[in-house]
Scaffold this motif. Sequence first.
Motif, short mmCIF file in Angstrom:
data_model
loop_
_atom_site.label_atom_id
_atom_site.label_comp_id
_atom_site.label_asym_id
_atom_site.label_seq_id
_atom_site.Cartn_x
_atom_site.Cartn_y
_atom_site.Cartn_z
N VAL A 4 0.84 -1.20 0.00
CA VAL A 4 0.00 0.00 0.00
C VAL A 4 0.88 1.25 0.00
CG1 VAL A 4 -1.74 1.30 1.30
CG2 VAL A 4 -1.92 -1.18 1.13
N ILE A 5 1.92 1.25 0.80
CA ILE A 5 2.83 2.40 0.83
C ILE A 5 3.50 2.58 -0.54
CG2 ILE A 5 5.01 3.27 1.79
CD1 ILE A 5 4.07 2.14 4.51
N HIS A 6 3.92 1.48 -1.14
CA HIS A 6 4.55 1.56 -2.47
C HIS A 6 3.57 2.16 -3.49
CE1 HIS A 6 7.19 0.48 -5.78
NE2 HIS A 6 6.13 -0.05 -6.38
N GLU A 7 2.33 1.71 -3.48
CA GLU A 7 1.32 2.24 -4.41
C GLU A 7 1.01 3.71 -4.09
OE1 GLU A 7 -2.14 -0.26 -5.08
OE2 GLU A 7 -0.92 -2.03 -4.68
N PHE A 8 0.97 4.06 -2.82
CA PHE A 8 0.73 5.44 -2.40
C PHE A 8 1.85 6.34 -2.96
CE2 PHE A 8 0.74 9.03 0.54
CZ PHE A 8 -0.61 9.28 0.73
N ILE A 12 1.77 9.60 -5.70
CA ILE A 12 2.40 10.91 -5.48
C ILE A 12 3.39 11.21 -6.60
CG2 ILE A 12 3.98 12.19 -3.98
CD1 ILE A 12 2.81 10.59 -1.62
N ARG A 13 4.23 10.25 -6.93
CA ARG A 13 5.26 10.45 -7.97
C ARG A 13 4.62 10.79 -9.31
NH1 ARG A 13 7.88 6.30 -6.93
NH2 ARG A 13 9.58 7.23 -5.79
N LYS A 14 3.58 10.06 -9.70
CA LYS A 14 2.93 10.29 -10.98
C LYS A 14 2.29 11.68 -11.03
CE LYS A 14 -0.62 8.46 -14.14
NZ LYS A 14 -0.73 9.72 -14.78
N LEU A 15 1.59 12.05 -9.98
CA LEU A 15 0.95 13.37 -9.97
C LEU A 15 1.98 14.48 -10.13
CD1 LEU A 15 -1.96 14.77 -8.18
CD2 LEU A 15 0.21 15.83 -7.59
N ARG A 16 3.07 14.39 -9.39
CA ARG A 16 4.09 15.44 -9.46
C ARG A 16 4.82 15.43 -10.80
NH1 ARG A 16 5.67 17.53 -3.87
NH2 ARG A 16 3.86 16.92 -2.67
N LYS A 17 5.01 14.25 -11.35
CA LYS A 17 5.65 14.19 -12.67
C LYS A 17 4.74 14.82 -13.72
CE LYS A 17 8.03 11.35 -15.93
NZ LYS A 17 8.17 10.15 -16.62
N PRO A 24 9.60 13.09 -7.82
CA PRO A 24 10.69 12.90 -6.88
C PRO A 24 11.48 11.62 -7.19
CG PRO A 24 8.57 12.67 -5.78
CD PRO A 24 8.30 13.05 -7.18
N GLU A 25 12.78 11.67 -6.93
CA GLU A 25 13.63 10.51 -7.17
C GLU A 25 13.42 9.44 -6.10
OE1 GLU A 25 17.51 12.29 -7.28
OE2 GLU A 25 17.03 13.39 -9.12
N ARG A 26 13.05 9.88 -4.90
CA ARG A 26 12.85 8.93 -3.80
C ARG A 26 11.78 9.47 -2.88
NH1 ARG A 26 15.59 7.95 1.31
NH2 ARG A 26 16.95 9.73 0.89
N ILE A 27 10.91 8.58 -2.41
CA ILE A 27 9.84 8.97 -1.47
C ILE A 27 9.86 7.98 -0.31
CG2 ILE A 27 7.37 9.34 -1.13
CD1 ILE A 27 7.11 9.67 -4.17
N LYS A 80 -7.46 7.35 -7.25
CA LYS A 80 -7.19 6.08 -6.54
C LYS A 80 -6.56 6.25 -5.15
CE LYS A 80 -6.85 3.42 -10.77
NZ LYS A 80 -6.07 2.50 -11.58
N MET A 81 -6.18 7.46 -4.74
CA MET A 81 -5.54 7.62 -3.43
C MET A 81 -6.51 7.25 -2.31
SD MET A 81 -3.75 10.91 -1.61
CE MET A 81 -2.14 10.76 -2.37
N GLU A 82 -7.71 7.81 -2.33
CA GLU A 82 -8.67 7.54 -1.26
C GLU A 82 -9.10 6.07 -1.25
OE1 GLU A 82 -10.70 11.93 -0.73
OE2 GLU A 82 -11.64 10.54 -2.14
N GLU A 83 -9.28 5.51 -2.42
CA GLU A 83 -9.64 4.10 -2.53
C GLU A 83 -8.54 3.21 -1.95
OE1 GLU A 83 -10.16 0.88 -6.12
OE2 GLU A 83 -10.73 2.96 -6.52
N LEU A 84 -7.29 3.56 -2.24
CA LEU A 84 -6.15 2.78 -1.77
C LEU A 84 -6.07 2.72 -0.25
CD1 LEU A 84 -3.47 1.27 -2.44
CD2 LEU A 84 -2.36 3.51 -2.31
#
Length: 114
Positions: A4-8, A12-17, A24-27, A80-84
């Motif tokens: 779940v953390i990985h998908e979360f 975040i990464r996709k939205l910012r990209k 971000p390179e690392r989260i 998908k954030m809230e669903e996740l």
Amino acid sequence: MSKVIHEFNDIIRKLRKDFYGKGPERIHTVFVENMAISTLYGNLTPTELFISKTEEGREMVHSARTKMIQDIYSEKPPEKMEELVGAKLLHLFSDMKVEEDMAISVFIFDKNIT
């Protein structure tokens, strides 16, 4: 939980990209009760890195980045954030340390997250 953390983090990464042209390179994210706390490293684009070489430039990048991300999330949570996490996003608090190319986001949900 790590899935779940990985998908979360991927959300975040996709939205910012999509919005900044670079994610971000690392989260690193931790879930604590009704919060997700994410530390993001390597956020800035080459243009932002160039602009941030002066104090005025750092302030401009900081202001633009923090305001823009808060506006994006206030309009609509990422798909998908809230669903996740099984909860509704209520608030996002975000800040950035431009000099270290590090940001933090605290997501507050309406109930404890799974």
